[in-house]
Design a protein around this motif. Structure first.
Motif, PDB file in Angstrom:
ATOM      1  N   GLU A 204       0.830  -1.201   0.000  1.00 29.55           N
ATOM      2  CA  GLU A 204       0.000   0.000   0.000  1.00 29.55           C
ATOM      3  C   GLU A 204       0.869   1.257   0.000  1.00 29.55           C
ATOM      4  OE1 GLU A 204      -3.073   2.085   3.144  1.00 29.55           O
ATOM      5  OE2 GLU A 204      -3.297  -0.059   2.742  1.00 29.55           O
ATOM      6  N   TYR A 205       1.941   1.242   0.783  1.00 35.49           N
ATOM      7  CA  TYR A 205       2.846   2.393   0.826  1.00 35.49           C
ATOM      8  C   TYR A 205       3.491   2.611  -0.538  1.00 35.49           C
ATOM      9  CZ  TYR A 205       6.853   5.331   1.859  1.00 35.49           C
ATOM     10  OH  TYR A 205       7.782   6.343   1.833  1.00 35.49           O
ATOM     11  N   ILE A 206       3.900   1.534  -1.197  1.00 40.25           N
ATOM     12  CA  ILE A 206       4.535   1.655  -2.510  1.00 40.25           C
ATOM     13  C   ILE A 206       3.576   2.283  -3.511  1.00 40.25           C
ATOM     14  CG2 ILE A 206       5.455   0.351  -4.470  1.00 40.25           C
ATOM     15  CD1 ILE A 206       6.634  -1.624  -2.423  1.00 40.25           C
ATOM     16  N   LEU A 207       2.326   1.830  -3.522  1.00 36.01           N
ATOM     17  CA  LEU A 207       1.340   2.390  -4.444  1.00 36.01           C
ATOM     18  C   LEU A 207       1.089   3.866  -4.143  1.00 36.01           C
ATOM     19  CD1 LEU A 207      -1.351  -0.438  -4.789  1.00 36.01           C
ATOM     20  CD2 LEU A 207       0.548   0.104  -6.317  1.00 36.01           C
ATOM     21  N   GLN A 208       0.927   4.177  -2.858  1.00 34.16           N
ATOM     22  CA  GLN A 208       0.686   5.561  -2.474  1.00 34.16           C
ATOM     23  C   GLN A 208       1.869   6.459  -2.849  1.00 34.16           C
ATOM     24  OE1 GLN A 208      -2.270   6.634  -1.950  1.00 34.16           O
ATOM     25  NE2 GLN A 208      -2.668   6.712   0.240  1.00 34.16           N
ATOM     26  N   THR A 209       3.069   5.953  -2.688  1.00 30.58           N
ATOM     27  CA  THR A 209       4.263   6.728  -3.035  1.00 30.58           C
ATOM     28  C   THR A 209       4.353   6.949  -4.541  1.00 30.58           C
ATOM     29  OG1 THR A 209       5.458   5.859  -1.113  1.00 30.58           O
ATOM     30  CG2 THR A 209       6.780   6.805  -2.885  1.00 30.58           C
TER      31      THR A 209
END
Length: 221
Positions: free
Chosen positions: A22-27
């Protein structure tokens, strides 16, 4: 089966948690205009258990994504993603470009939440399909709102006039009345008028700010 770019998605398994993916997508979404900075690259490297940050070259990722976006109106996402197989680039870059293209398709095209999972071919692991579908569904509305905000432009100055006036007070200090005509070029062009007054002190303050803006703009040329 011929190996395609979709085959790089299992690299996400290294992230070990839904929160990391989720963090990777948000970033990737947050940096859609600028590319990954040093801190972003370092964190994503840690999450994907990569040893070399150069595997996440932001220039290559951003340039390839923009190139694919340019031709995306004429070709399918399957064709676009397979284009990257002909580039001698790191596998992890292919992964991130693949994710960026998936995100753009979900946000910019009329893809319903129920149809997101249909974007994945059978070669993508079912657990990855479910995870990415869940996250893309979760953020689709928020990201679409961001796109809408991106399209909202500030009005531009069309004309400016001014005249001297006298305040209604005992001192009757003269002031300058500034009249601005603003134009908003979004959709149906609209004009609006804005008037305000400036006394000498506030005028001096404004002029200092305007000169500072001018100097900064000149330095950027």
């Amino acid at each position: 089966m011929e190996r395609t770019l979709w085959g790089h998605l299992p690299l996400l398994v290294r992230a070990n948690s839904k929160e990391s993916v989720e963090y990777i997508l948000q970033t990737l979404w947050r940096t859609r205009k600028t590319g990954l900075d040093a801190d972003d690259r370092r964190l994503i490297c840690q999450m994907l258990q990569l040893q070399n940050e150069s595997d996440l070259d932001p220039v290559i990722i951003h340039s390839l994504t923009q190139m694919l976006i340019v031709v995306s109106k004429d070709y399918s996402i399957w064709f676009l993603l397979n284009i990257l197989l002909y580039f001698p680039i790191a596998v992890v870059i292919s992964l991130l470009v693949c994710l960026r293209m998936l995100m753009r398709k979900c946000v910019y095209e009329n893809i319903s939440k129920d149809d997101i999972q249909k974007l994945f071919p059978s070669e993508v692991l079912p657990e990855l399909q479910r995870l990415l579908t869940l996250l893309l569904q979760k953020f689709q509305r928020e990201w679409r709102a961001d796109v809408h905000m991106d399209k909202v432009s500030l009005p531009r100055l069309k004309t400016m006039t001014w005249n001297l006036a006298t305040q209604d007070s005992e001192v009757r200090e003269p002031v300058a009345v500034i009249n601005l005509k603003l134009q908003n070029d979004m959709q149906c062009p609209q004009e609006s008028d804005l008037s305000f007054q400036l006394a000498k002190e506030t005028l001096d303050t404004m002029l200092k700010s305007v000169y500072s803006i001018r100097d900064q703009l000149l330095n950027m040329v």
